[in-house]
Design a protein around this motif. Structure first.
Motif, mmCIF file in Angstrom:
data_model
loop_
_atom_site.group_PDB
_atom_site.id
_atom_site.type_symbol
_atom_site.label_atom_id
_atom_site.label_comp_id
_atom_site.label_asym_id
_atom_site.label_seq_id
_atom_site.Cartn_x
_atom_site.Cartn_y
_atom_site.Cartn_z
ATOM 1 N N ILE A 124 0.846 -1.201 0.000
ATOM 2 C CA ILE A 124 0.000 0.000 0.000
ATOM 3 C C ILE A 124 0.875 1.242 0.000
ATOM 4 N N GLY A 125 1.874 1.250 0.873
ATOM 5 C CA GLY A 125 2.787 2.385 0.893
ATOM 6 C C GLY A 125 3.729 2.400 -0.296
ATOM 7 N N LEU A 126 4.157 1.213 -0.740
ATOM 8 C CA LEU A 126 5.128 1.146 -1.830
ATOM 9 C C LEU A 126 4.519 1.621 -3.148
ATOM 10 N N ALA A 127 3.233 1.365 -3.360
ATOM 11 C CA ALA A 127 2.588 1.832 -4.588
ATOM 12 C C ALA A 127 2.599 3.359 -4.653
ATOM 13 N N SER A 128 2.310 4.011 -3.536
ATOM 14 C CA SER A 128 2.353 5.478 -3.511
ATOM 15 C C SER A 128 3.783 5.987 -3.611
ATOM 16 N N TRP A 129 4.731 5.252 -3.051
ATOM 17 C CA TRP A 129 6.148 5.598 -3.174
ATOM 18 C C TRP A 129 6.572 5.559 -4.647
ATOM 19 N N LEU A 130 6.116 4.547 -5.370
ATOM 20 C CA LEU A 130 6.427 4.465 -6.796
ATOM 21 C C LEU A 130 5.820 5.638 -7.559
ATOM 22 N N ALA A 131 4.582 5.992 -7.220
ATOM 23 C CA ALA A 131 3.951 7.136 -7.876
ATOM 24 C C ALA A 131 4.724 8.422 -7.602
ATOM 25 N N ALA A 132 5.242 8.573 -6.376
ATOM 26 C CA ALA A 132 6.027 9.763 -6.042
ATOM 27 C C ALA A 132 7.333 9.798 -6.824
ATOM 28 N N LEU A 133 7.979 8.634 -6.983
ATOM 29 C CA LEU A 133 9.226 8.583 -7.741
ATOM 30 C C LEU A 133 8.981 8.941 -9.206
ATOM 31 N N GLU A 134 7.917 8.385 -9.788
ATOM 32 C CA GLU A 134 7.645 8.680 -11.192
ATOM 33 C C GLU A 134 7.236 10.139 -11.381
ATOM 34 N N PHE A 135 6.488 10.683 -10.435
ATOM 35 C CA PHE A 135 6.127 12.098 -10.497
ATOM 36 C C PHE A 135 7.374 12.973 -10.509
ATOM 37 N N ASN A 136 8.321 12.653 -9.632
ATOM 38 C CA ASN A 136 9.550 13.441 -9.574
ATOM 39 C C ASN A 136 10.377 13.294 -10.850
ATOM 40 N N TRP A 137 10.352 12.107 -11.454
ATOM 41 C CA TRP A 137 11.075 11.947 -12.718
ATOM 42 C C TRP A 137 10.437 12.797 -13.816
ATOM 43 N N LEU A 138 9.111 12.805 -13.849
ATOM 44 C CA LEU A 138 8.423 13.575 -14.878
ATOM 45 C C LEU A 138 8.638 15.074 -14.711
ATOM 46 N N ARG A 139 8.707 15.543 -13.495
ATOM 47 C CA ARG A 139 8.820 16.990 -13.288
ATOM 48 C C ARG A 139 10.252 17.491 -13.381
ATOM 49 N N THR A 140 11.246 16.607 -13.162
ATOM 50 C CA THR A 140 12.640 17.049 -13.179
ATOM 51 C C THR A 140 13.426 16.519 -14.360
ATOM 52 N N GLY A 141 13.047 15.372 -14.906
ATOM 53 C CA GLY A 141 13.860 14.741 -15.938
ATOM 54 C C GLY A 141 15.105 14.076 -15.389
ATOM 55 N N ASN A 142 15.232 14.018 -14.064
ATOM 56 C CA ASN A 142 16.407 13.417 -13.435
ATOM 57 C C ASN A 142 16.307 11.894 -13.532
ATOM 58 N N PRO A 143 17.207 11.220 -14.265
ATOM 59 C CA PRO A 143 17.117 9.763 -14.432
ATOM 60 C C PRO A 143 17.271 8.993 -13.133
ATOM 61 N N LEU A 144 17.757 9.658 -12.086
ATOM 62 C CA LEU A 144 17.901 8.991 -10.794
ATOM 63 C C LEU A 144 16.554 8.474 -10.293
ATOM 64 N N TYR A 145 15.487 9.264 -10.485
ATOM 65 C CA TYR A 145 14.174 8.853 -10.004
ATOM 66 C C TYR A 145 13.651 7.651 -10.785
ATOM 67 N N ARG A 146 13.900 7.640 -12.075
ATOM 68 C CA ARG A 146 13.442 6.494 -12.873
ATOM 69 C C ARG A 146 14.232 5.242 -12.513
ATOM 70 N N ASN A 147 15.498 5.428 -12.219
ATOM 71 C CA ASN A 147 16.319 4.312 -11.772
ATOM 72 C C ASN A 147 15.758 3.711 -10.488
ATOM 73 N N LEU A 148 15.408 4.585 -9.525
ATOM 74 C CA LEU A 148 14.825 4.111 -8.272
ATOM 75 C C LEU A 148 13.485 3.417 -8.528
ATOM 76 N N PHE A 149 12.686 3.977 -9.424
ATOM 77 C CA PHE A 149 11.400 3.354 -9.752
ATOM 78 C C PHE A 149 11.620 1.942 -10.285
ATOM 79 N N ARG A 150 12.554 1.785 -11.210
ATOM 80 C CA ARG A 150 12.788 0.474 -11.821
ATOM 81 C C ARG A 150 13.246 -0.547 -10.780
ATOM 82 N N PHE A 151 13.946 -0.099 -9.757
ATOM 83 C CA PHE A 151 14.364 -1.017 -8.705
ATOM 84 C C PHE A 151 13.196 -1.392 -7.791
ATOM 85 N N TRP A 152 12.477 -0.376 -7.281
ATOM 86 C CA TRP A 152 11.432 -0.652 -6.297
ATOM 87 C C TRP A 152 10.207 -1.306 -6.918
ATOM 88 N N VAL A 153 9.986 -1.142 -8.219
ATOM 89 C CA VAL A 153 8.833 -1.788 -8.828
ATOM 90 C C VAL A 153 9.017 -3.307 -8.859
#
Length: 478
Positions: A28-57
């Motif tokens: 339940i918490g991890l799904a929202s954590w993933l949404a937060a990571l993807e949101f940050n990737w979309l707003r910044t373009g920082n590949p670090l967030y997408r990297n974290l998303f790919r790991f935690w997913v």
């Protein structure tokens, strides 16, 4: 204690629910954590967030699958072990649980595949929408399950006809008196569980590498640690407030449970805050009691002279077991204040600029990795054992809800569960451990069109650098 069919059925359900609740508390918490990571990737373009998303997913996928498998088992037990409970409450709880399947499960099933496998097949915005829908689905699922369980704690909106509960007012059934605060308390507990799991695993990854290691090896762990600890520092105090409000509800609607939680035998005002005691159910007293005068009444009623009910006000056969309720509540509260301490410590170290380098703090945070799971489990122990000897509080006794099955049949199924769970969850845990041991891939190893492509950003908020400083734009991958 006689191991009859009733006791064995209770042990079996406790065993399966204890395994099951670990995974929803995380996903339940991890799904929202993933949404937060993807949101940050979309707003910044920082590949670090997408990297974290790919790991935690990947972690989410395994945990979600284990949660589904363990949840299906519990549904069958309503028919095999608790058929009289199903007969008594089926007209009320059947539709509530069905709505969980129709709304939450279908929503998750519809978008889970896109979230897990569709990033290279759909646009960025659609993928983010799918992630948000999966996160919403987990919250809706918790909504219906907590509504059903809360109705068993504080039944409302029903009538008894021919010995069965029938619905009268669906709004009162769904939004029964204890539901809103129990739902908020559980969801916040899931979020905090995920925050400490992410923070603890990130701290472990930082401890594995020297602090002068290449930035690419440390960036992901630092970022996830920082985000998780910000959440913990802000929302652990909020959870304590929600828990306090929930306690007022228990005092109003389940006074016997509250008396067991506090080990309070006689109705009294100016009750001490019992930090420790050994409850004696035979002598109806406490031994080796350690408490703070008057504080207990203030915590429970918000008045120093507030009256707190006692266990002696009800017959012994209507009281819950005092020992497990008394101690499980204190363990849960102790874990909560340890979490608060970590959150405050992180704010101090952040101010000092040593959040990522203080090894004592990182070690303590790593030790606290499973703390959220422990708090959730002991909280559920308090709630469910404290409801005894009733399965529907004040209406249906647990002894009257069990199926007419033999102790031998329940023993056979219980042993089967032990073996199957050890096999399935053993392999699942082993795979999760391998994922976590590897950690996110360093950016320098994965830079390419797949990860560092610039998203079509639907947001235009300020960017952050690798260290999270406001206003510093992340450098594009080279």
């Amino acid at each position: 204690m006689e191991l009859d069919a009733l006791m064995l059925s209770r042990i079996q359900f406790a065993f399966t629910i204890s395994f099951h609740i670990i995974f929803p508390a995380f996903t339940i918490g991890l799904a929202s954590w993933l949404a937060a990571l993807e949101f940050n990737w979309l707003r910044t373009g920082n590949p670090l967030y997408r990297n974290l998303f790919r790991f935690w997913v990947k972690v989410f996928a395994v945990s979600f699958g284990l949660g589904v498998v363990s949840g299906i088992v519990m549904s069958y037990q309503f028919g095999t072990n608790w058929s009289r409970f199903s007969e008594y409450t089926g007209n009320v709880l059947g539709p509530v649980i069905a709505y969980e399947v129709i709304t939450a499960f279908f929503l998750e099933a519809a978008f889970l595949g896109i979230m897990l496998f569709g990033w290279e097949r759909v646009g960025d915005r659609l993928h983010f929408f799918a992630t948000c829908m999966v996160a919403l689905g987990t919250l809706i699922s918790a909504f219906w399950i907590l509504s059903a369980n809360s109705w068993m704690q504080t039944p409302a909106g029903f009538a008894i006809e021919n010995g069965k509960a029938v619905p009268v007012n669906w709004f009162e059934i769904v939004f029964n008196p204890s539901f809103p605060l129990r739902y908020a308390h559980m969801v916040m507990g899931c979020y905090i569980t995920t925050a400490f799991a992410v923070a603890g695993m990130s701290a472990w990854m930082l401890l594995r590498h020297p602090h002068d290691a290449p930035e690419a090896k440390l960036a992901a762990s630092r970022r996830s640690l920082s985000m998780a600890l910000w959440f913990a520092a802000i929302f652990v105090p909020v959870q304590i407030v929600i828990g306090d409000l929930h306690g007022l509800g228990v005092l109003k609607y389940q006074p016997t449970k509250l008396a067991a939680i506090e080990g309070n035998w006689d109705r009294m005002s100016n009750m001490p805050l019992r930090l420790f005691a050994i409850p004696d159910e035979v002598a109806e007293t406490n031994h080796y009691e350690i408490g703070i005068p008057k504080i207990g009444s203030w915590v429970l009623t918000h008045a120093f002279d507030g009256e707190v009910p006692g266990l002696k006000e009800v017959p012994p056969q209507d009281r819950p077991p005092v020992w497990p309720v008394f101690f499980s509540f204190r363990i849960m509260v102790g874990i909560g204040f340890a979490m608060l301490g970590i959150g405050l410590w992180s704010l101090y170290l952040r101010w000092k600029g040593t959040l990522f380098t203080n090894r004592r703090f990182l070690t303590a945070t790593m030790i606290m990795t499973p703390s959220g799971f422990g708090a959730v489990l002991f909280g559920w122990f308090t709630a469910e054992i404290g409801r005894q000897p009733f399965v529907v509080y004040g209406l249906l006794r647990t002894a009257d809800a069990v199926s007419p099955v033999s102790a031998g049949a329940v023993t056979a199924s219980l042993l089967t569960f032990f073996v199957v769970y050890a096999f399935v969850f053993g392999f699942g845990s082993y795979y999760l451990a391998k994922l976590l041991r590897r950690g996110p891939d360093p950016l320098e190893d994965i830079r390419g069109d797949d990860v560092s492509k610039k998203p079509k950003r639907p947001f235009s908020l300020p960017d952050e650098g690798i260290e999270g400083g406001p206003g510093r734009r992340a450098q594009p991958a080279r």
